[in-house]
Write a protein that holds these residues in place. Structure first.
Motif, PDB file in Angstrom:
ATOM      1  N   LEU A 123       0.821  -1.207   0.000  1.00  0.00           N
ATOM      2  CA  LEU A 123       0.000   0.000   0.000  1.00  0.00           C
ATOM      3  C   LEU A 123       0.857   1.260   0.000  1.00  0.00           C
ATOM      4  O   LEU A 123       0.497   2.269  -0.616  1.00  0.00           O
ATOM      5  N   GLU A 124       1.999   1.220   0.676  1.00  0.00           N
ATOM      6  CA  GLU A 124       2.876   2.393   0.703  1.00  0.00           C
ATOM      7  C   GLU A 124       3.317   2.787  -0.708  1.00  0.00           C
ATOM      8  O   GLU A 124       3.332   3.969  -1.062  1.00  0.00           O
ATOM      9  N   ALA A 125       3.656   1.794  -1.518  1.00  0.00           N
ATOM     10  CA  ALA A 125       4.070   2.074  -2.900  1.00  0.00           C
ATOM     11  C   ALA A 125       2.902   2.591  -3.725  1.00  0.00           C
ATOM     12  O   ALA A 125       3.073   3.501  -4.562  1.00  0.00           O
ATOM     13  N   LEU A 126       1.720   2.039  -3.509  1.00  0.00           N
ATOM     14  CA  LEU A 126       0.539   2.483  -4.249  1.00  0.00           C
ATOM     15  C   LEU A 126       0.211   3.942  -3.923  1.00  0.00           C
ATOM     16  O   LEU A 126      -0.084   4.735  -4.822  1.00  0.00           O
ATOM     17  N   LEU A 127       0.267   4.305  -2.656  1.00  0.00           N
ATOM     18  CA  LEU A 127      -0.028   5.681  -2.257  1.00  0.00           C
ATOM     19  C   LEU A 127       1.023   6.656  -2.791  1.00  0.00           C
ATOM     20  O   LEU A 127       0.690   7.765  -3.229  1.00  0.00           O
ATOM     21  N   GLU A 128       2.282   6.244  -2.791  1.00  0.00           N
ATOM     22  CA  GLU A 128       3.333   7.095  -3.344  1.00  0.00           C
ATOM     23  C   GLU A 128       3.144   7.290  -4.848  1.00  0.00           C
ATOM     24  O   GLU A 128       3.320   8.402  -5.375  1.00  0.00           O
ATOM     25  N   ALA A 129       2.785   6.194  -5.540  1.00  0.00           N
ATOM     26  CA  ALA A 129       2.560   6.289  -6.988  1.00  0.00           C
ATOM     27  C   ALA A 129       1.347   7.167  -7.289  1.00  0.00           C
ATOM     28  O   ALA A 129       1.336   7.916  -8.271  1.00  0.00           O
ATOM     29  N   LYS A 130       0.336   7.087  -6.430  1.00  0.00           N
ATOM     30  CA  LYS A 130      -0.853   7.924  -6.606  1.00  0.00           C
ATOM     31  C   LYS A 130      -0.503   9.390  -6.416  1.00  0.00           C
ATOM     32  O   LYS A 130      -0.910  10.252  -7.202  1.00  0.00           O
TER      33      LYS A 130
END
Length: 335
Positions: A123-130
């Motif tokens: 989720l951390e990577a997804l939020l950063e990509a978002k």
């Protein structure tokens, strides 16, 4: 074509989208023709996954020059931040784009979901990509009602994908709750993984449920696009005759059938379990004995090779008695 708002994403999507699994069996040019035809038909939603071998690459090739016509979605089975960040970059390269509209956590177990949302999780990577504009929205896919129910409580989940069709009703109440929470519901396996032969009837049934935001049948031919779109655009109430046919499908299939999700793999001795069950279905249900036997004969490892280790069964999200079913298949095919 009817359009719906995909929950809190705000994205406007066609009621029928494009499932990107079957294009693995065609090629880049064939995919380009499909996507160009989709633009003409107003079908604007594309679903793929990192796990669908060449699907993302074919779609990327096919979208050249028409990327802005589509709401693009894919998914990853990465559970850690590092692995998810790498998968997002791979998807962007494959799709030949600088943004993906929806990126989904692909079928986590409850334990894996805890890893995804924990420290150092995906989720951390997804939020950063978002935040970086690489992805627009975040969703989750599931085969387990337990995971589905948990996903409804997570504030970062904007969409949920789950199987729903004539014979798979286990998520019906949870699908209704998606609407209450403004979470977009994406219906996968509207034809029960190919077990339902009457595709038009299956899609008519799914689209008769107002809680289904979008359904994504897998397609690899323009003929399939045309037939499926016609079924999804028919908004007339189901007729008495159709209701009778729906009940006949339920009576025929029951709940004890393989959806070909392939989560049982790998088999300890190399049996292609979903393929065995697929061919057995044609042998046992559809009176296509010779066709089924011809296809079964191409399998390198037959059902009779099962050693009964049982490693496949805990992986099956539908809790099928795989070992017992393989014994029946071996007896029916004689090997």
């Amino acid at each position: 074509m009817e359009y719906r708002t995909l929950g809190k994403t705000g994205l406007k999507v066609s009621r029928m989208g494009f499932g990107g699994i079957p294009i693995q069996k065609i090629d880049e040019e064939g995919t380009r023709k499909l996507l160009q035809d989709m633009v003409k038909r107003g079908i604007n939603y594309i679903d793929s996954a990192r796990g669908y071998t060449v699907s993302e690459q074919y779609i990327g090739y096919g979208m050249e020059g028409i990327r802005d016509q589509f709401v693009l979605a894919t998914k990853s089975m990465a559970r850690t931040k590092e692995a998810m960040a790498a998968d997002i970059e791979t998807s962007l390269r494959n799709f030949r784009t600088d943004y993906i509209d929806l990126y989904q956590v692909h079928n986590p177990s409850m334990e894996q979901l805890n890893q995804v949302i924990g420290e150092g999780g995906a989720l951390e990577a997804l939020l950063e990509a978002k935040n970086a504009g690489k992805i627009g929205h975040i969703g989750i896919t599931a085969h387990s009602t337990e995971v589905f129910e948990r996903a409804l409580t997570l504030d970062w989940v904007e969409t949920i994908m789950f199987p729903y069709n004539i014979v798979e009703q286990q998520g019906a109440e949870l699908i209704r709750r998606c609407g209450e929470k403004n979470i977009g519901f994406i219906d996968m396996k509207p034809l029960a993984g190919g077990a339902i032969e009457d595709g038009a009837l299956a899609l008519r049934y799914v689209c008769s449920n107002p809680d289904v935001t979008i359904t994504i049948p897998g397609m690899a031919e323009i003929r399939e696009l045309e037939e499926n779109q016609k079924a999804c655009e028919n908004q007339e109430p189901l007729t008495k005759e159709e209701e009778e046919k729906i009940q006949a499908v339920r009576d025929q299939l029951g709940t004890d059938f393989c959806r070909r999700c392939n989560y049982c793999a790998p088999c300890s001795v190399g049996i292609q379990i979903p393929s065995v069950f697929l061919f057995a279905g044609y042998l046992q249900r559809y009176d296509l004995e010779q066709w089924a036997r011809d296809r079964y004969s191409t399998l390198k490892v037959k059902a009779s090779a099962c050693i009964g280790c049982g490693k496949c069964e805990p992986r099956c999200p539908y809790h099928l008695p795989i070992r017992e079913k393989l014994k029946i298949c071996a007896a029916d095919f004689g090997e």
